[in-house]
Design a protein around this motif. Structure first.
Motif, PDB file in Angstrom:
ATOM      1  N   PRO A 200     -62.760  29.144  30.234  1.00 23.37           N
ATOM      2  CA  PRO A 200     -61.450  29.260  29.861  1.00 23.37           C
ATOM      3  C   PRO A 200     -61.208  28.457  28.421  1.00 23.37           C
ATOM      4  O   PRO A 200     -60.697  27.598  27.997  1.00 23.37           O
ATOM      5  N   ILE A 201     -62.151  28.970  27.428  1.00 17.61           N
ATOM      6  CA  ILE A 201     -62.312  28.608  26.089  1.00 17.61           C
ATOM      7  C   ILE A 201     -60.918  28.229  25.218  1.00 17.61           C
ATOM      8  O   ILE A 201     -60.765  27.149  24.614  1.00 17.61           O
ATOM      9  N   GLN A 202     -59.978  29.255  25.396  1.00 19.81           N
ATOM     10  CA  GLN A 202     -58.704  29.330  24.855  1.00 19.81           C
ATOM     11  C   GLN A 202     -58.090  27.947  25.306  1.00 19.81           C
ATOM     12  O   GLN A 202     -57.274  27.270  24.541  1.00 19.81           O
ATOM     13  N   ARG A 203     -57.800  27.748  26.457  1.00 18.53           N
ATOM     14  CA  ARG A 203     -57.032  26.420  26.848  1.00 18.53           C
ATOM     15  C   ARG A 203     -57.888  25.308  26.536  1.00 18.53           C
ATOM     16  O   ARG A 203     -57.223  24.446  26.342  1.00 18.53           O
ATOM     17  N   HIS A 204     -59.083  25.193  26.571  1.00 18.36           N
ATOM     18  CA  HIS A 204     -59.744  24.035  26.390  1.00 18.36           C
ATOM     19  C   HIS A 204     -59.823  23.660  24.958  1.00 18.36           C
ATOM     20  O   HIS A 204     -59.638  22.527  24.597  1.00 18.36           O
ATOM     21  N   ARG A 205     -59.729  24.797  24.134  1.00 19.91           N
ATOM     22  CA  ARG A 205     -59.442  24.659  22.733  1.00 19.91           C
ATOM     23  C   ARG A 205     -58.102  23.916  22.277  1.00 19.91           C
ATOM     24  O   ARG A 205     -57.945  23.241  21.440  1.00 19.91           O
ATOM     25  N   GLU A 206     -57.183  24.572  22.934  1.00 18.47           N
ATOM     26  CA  GLU A 206     -55.960  23.839  22.790  1.00 18.47           C
ATOM     27  C   GLU A 206     -55.722  22.491  23.002  1.00 18.47           C
ATOM     28  O   GLU A 206     -55.192  21.886  22.623  1.00 18.47           O
ATOM     29  N   GLN A 207     -56.295  22.089  24.163  1.00 24.40           N
ATOM     30  CA  GLN A 207     -56.468  20.677  24.574  1.00 24.40           C
ATOM     31  C   GLN A 207     -57.149  19.701  23.765  1.00 24.40           C
ATOM     32  O   GLN A 207     -56.838  18.899  23.317  1.00 24.40           O
ATOM     33  N   GLY A 208     -58.226  20.631  23.055  1.00 26.55           N
ATOM     34  CA  GLY A 208     -59.066  20.056  22.189  1.00 26.55           C
ATOM     35  C   GLY A 208     -58.586  19.700  20.678  1.00 26.55           C
ATOM     36  O   GLY A 208     -58.704  18.579  20.182  1.00 26.55           O
ATOM     37  N   HIS A 209     -57.467  20.666  20.317  1.00 23.02           N
ATOM     38  CA  HIS A 209     -56.744  20.194  19.258  1.00 23.02           C
ATOM     39  C   HIS A 209     -55.834  19.023  19.266  1.00 23.02           C
ATOM     40  O   HIS A 209     -55.654  18.454  18.101  1.00 23.02           O
ATOM     41  N   LYS A 210     -55.347  18.637  20.313  1.00 24.30           N
ATOM     42  CA  LYS A 210     -54.674  17.362  20.353  1.00 24.30           C
ATOM     43  C   LYS A 210     -55.315  16.391  20.159  1.00 24.30           C
ATOM     44  O   LYS A 210     -54.918  15.239  19.704  1.00 24.30           O
ATOM     45  N   ALA A 211     -56.738  16.192  20.370  1.00 21.26           N
ATOM     46  CA  ALA A 211     -57.604  15.181  20.094  1.00 21.26           C
ATOM     47  C   ALA A 211     -57.797  15.319  18.562  1.00 21.26           C
ATOM     48  O   ALA A 211     -58.203  14.279  17.774  1.00 21.26           O
ATOM     49  N   TYR A 212     -58.243  16.522  18.007  1.00 19.48           N
ATOM     50  CA  TYR A 212     -58.641  16.803  16.628  1.00 19.48           C
ATOM     51  C   TYR A 212     -57.427  16.311  15.667  1.00 19.48           C
ATOM     52  O   TYR A 212     -57.889  15.620  14.590  1.00 19.48           O
ATOM     53  N   PHE A 213     -56.445  16.951  15.880  1.00 19.22           N
ATOM     54  CA  PHE A 213     -55.228  16.830  14.814  1.00 19.22           C
ATOM     55  C   PHE A 213     -53.902  15.803  15.409  1.00 19.22           C
ATOM     56  O   PHE A 213     -53.323  15.425  14.414  1.00 19.22           O
ATOM     57  N   GLY A 214     -54.199  15.540  16.447  1.00 17.33           N
ATOM     58  CA  GLY A 214     -53.109  14.699  17.079  1.00 17.33           C
ATOM     59  C   GLY A 214     -51.721  15.203  16.989  1.00 17.33           C
ATOM     60  O   GLY A 214     -51.460  16.443  16.829  1.00 17.33           O
ATOM     61  N   THR A 215     -50.684  14.489  17.213  1.00 18.40           N
ATOM     62  CA  THR A 215     -49.270  14.997  16.931  1.00 18.40           C
ATOM     63  C   THR A 215     -48.832  14.956  15.734  1.00 18.40           C
ATOM     64  O   THR A 215     -49.508  14.363  14.890  1.00 18.40           O
ATOM     65  N   GLU A 216     -47.727  15.475  15.273  1.00 18.39           N
ATOM     66  CA  GLU A 216     -47.331  15.301  13.806  1.00 18.39           C
ATOM     67  C   GLU A 216     -46.985  14.200  13.447  1.00 18.39           C
ATOM     68  O   GLU A 216     -47.418  13.662  12.500  1.00 18.39           O
ATOM     69  N   GLU A 217     -46.553  13.319  14.266  1.00 23.36           N
ATOM     70  CA  GLU A 217     -46.111  11.825  14.030  1.00 23.36           C
ATOM     71  C   GLU A 217     -47.562  11.058  13.530  1.00 23.36           C
ATOM     72  O   GLU A 217     -47.682  10.346  12.752  1.00 23.36           O
ATOM     73  N   GLU A 218     -48.730  11.497  14.495  1.00 26.28           N
ATOM     74  CA  GLU A 218     -49.935  10.787  14.332  1.00 26.28           C
ATOM     75  C   GLU A 218     -50.695  11.194  13.339  1.00 26.28           C
ATOM     76  O   GLU A 218     -51.056  10.064  12.515  1.00 26.28           O
ATOM     77  N   ALA A 219     -50.356  12.353  12.598  1.00 27.22           N
ATOM     78  CA  ALA A 219     -51.069  12.593  11.472  1.00 27.22           C
ATOM     79  C   ALA A 219     -50.724  12.137  10.037  1.00 27.22           C
ATOM     80  O   ALA A 219     -51.174  11.772   9.343  1.00 27.22           O
ATOM     81  N   THR A 220     -49.172  11.917  10.489  1.00 29.77           N
ATOM     82  CA  THR A 220     -48.527  11.123   8.860  1.00 29.77           C
ATOM     83  C   THR A 220     -49.002   9.560   9.029  1.00 29.77           C
ATOM     84  O   THR A 220     -48.546   9.110   7.867  1.00 29.77           O
ATOM     85  N   THR A 221     -49.309   9.134   9.877  1.00 30.85           N
ATOM     86  CA  THR A 221     -49.692   7.519   9.804  1.00 30.85           C
ATOM     87  C   THR A 221     -51.185   7.492   9.426  1.00 30.85           C
ATOM     88  O   THR A 221     -51.645   6.173   9.248  1.00 30.85           O
TER      89      THR A 221
END
Length: 222
Positions: A200-221
């Motif tokens: 299930p690459i699509q699901r794992h990709r979505e989980q990975g995005h959280k680590a790559y990009f973080g939340t919007e709040e994390e990205a701004t800091t």
């Protein structure tokens, strides 16, 4: 285009056509366009190539597509076709995996269609490698029609048109890179579901995005 539309209608065929020179944004530039025509002769989708080939090929020609071609700006799919949802690209786009991942995981493509005219140098080195990689990472069928042979004194194209399944297996090919012809493959979309279900690459990709990009709040800091 009128002749191709008649051909599709007369023979009850869907056609993937590209790249066509479409009228561009100014007198000096055209668009390099990939067109899908359905079996009724209707134009269903048209994609303007995004990535332009401005490259000094090692031991080959120096090509500047941007001199006469303007880039497109939109991703395009064609839904409800005999091949499921099709993702449209052209030639040099093949080297940009994120484009194919967007077409697949964000826009639902099950089959990726790629008309191309790779140079002989780049085609021999990378054509099959890149096609199989896009099939594997997107768990999709890849259908790639390639121009082949000598265009003029300065330019040749590496052919070897291929169809690749979602597991990366070549299921049809024109083996001689200098010849044109017809390659035939059966495309069973159940194979897409089977491969995606087991890995299930699509699901794992979505989980990975959280680590790559973080939340919007994390990205701004950062």
């Amino acid at each position: 285009m009128t002749r191709y539309r008649s051909l599709a209608r007369d023979h009850n065929l869907w056609l993937s056509l590209g790249g066509f020179q479409e009228t561009g944004p100014d007198p000096d530039h055209v668009y390099n366009t990939h067109v899908i025509v359905d079996s009724q002769g209707e134009i269903r989708s048209a994609y303007r190539k995004i990535h332009l080939f401005d490259v000094d090929v090692p031991n080959g020609p120096s090509l500047r597509e941007s001199r006469t071609t303007a880039p497109g700006s939109k991703l395009v799919t064609c839904r409800t076709t005999p091949l499921g949802t099709i993702g449209l690209t052209v030639c040099y786009d093949l080297r940009f995996p994120e484009l194919y991942q967007q077409l697949t995981w964000e826009k639902g493509a099950q089959t990726l269609v790629i008309p191309a005219a790779f140079t002989h140098v780049t085609g021999k080195a990378h054509w099959e490698l890149l096609l199989r990689a896009r099939a594997v990472e997107c768990q999709s069928f890849v259908v790639a029609a390639a121009q082949a042979g000598q265009h003029n004194e300065k330019r040749t194209s590496y052919g070897r048109s291929l169809v690749v399944d979602p597991w990366g297996e070549v299921v049809a090919a024109l083996e001689d890179p200098w010849e044109t012809g017809v390659a035939v493959a059966e495309i069973d979309l159940a194979r897409v579901g089977e491969v995606r279900g087991r890995m299930p690459i699509q699901r794992h990709r979505e989980q990975g995005h959280k680590a790559y990009f973080g939340t919007e709040e994390e990205a701004t800091t950062r």
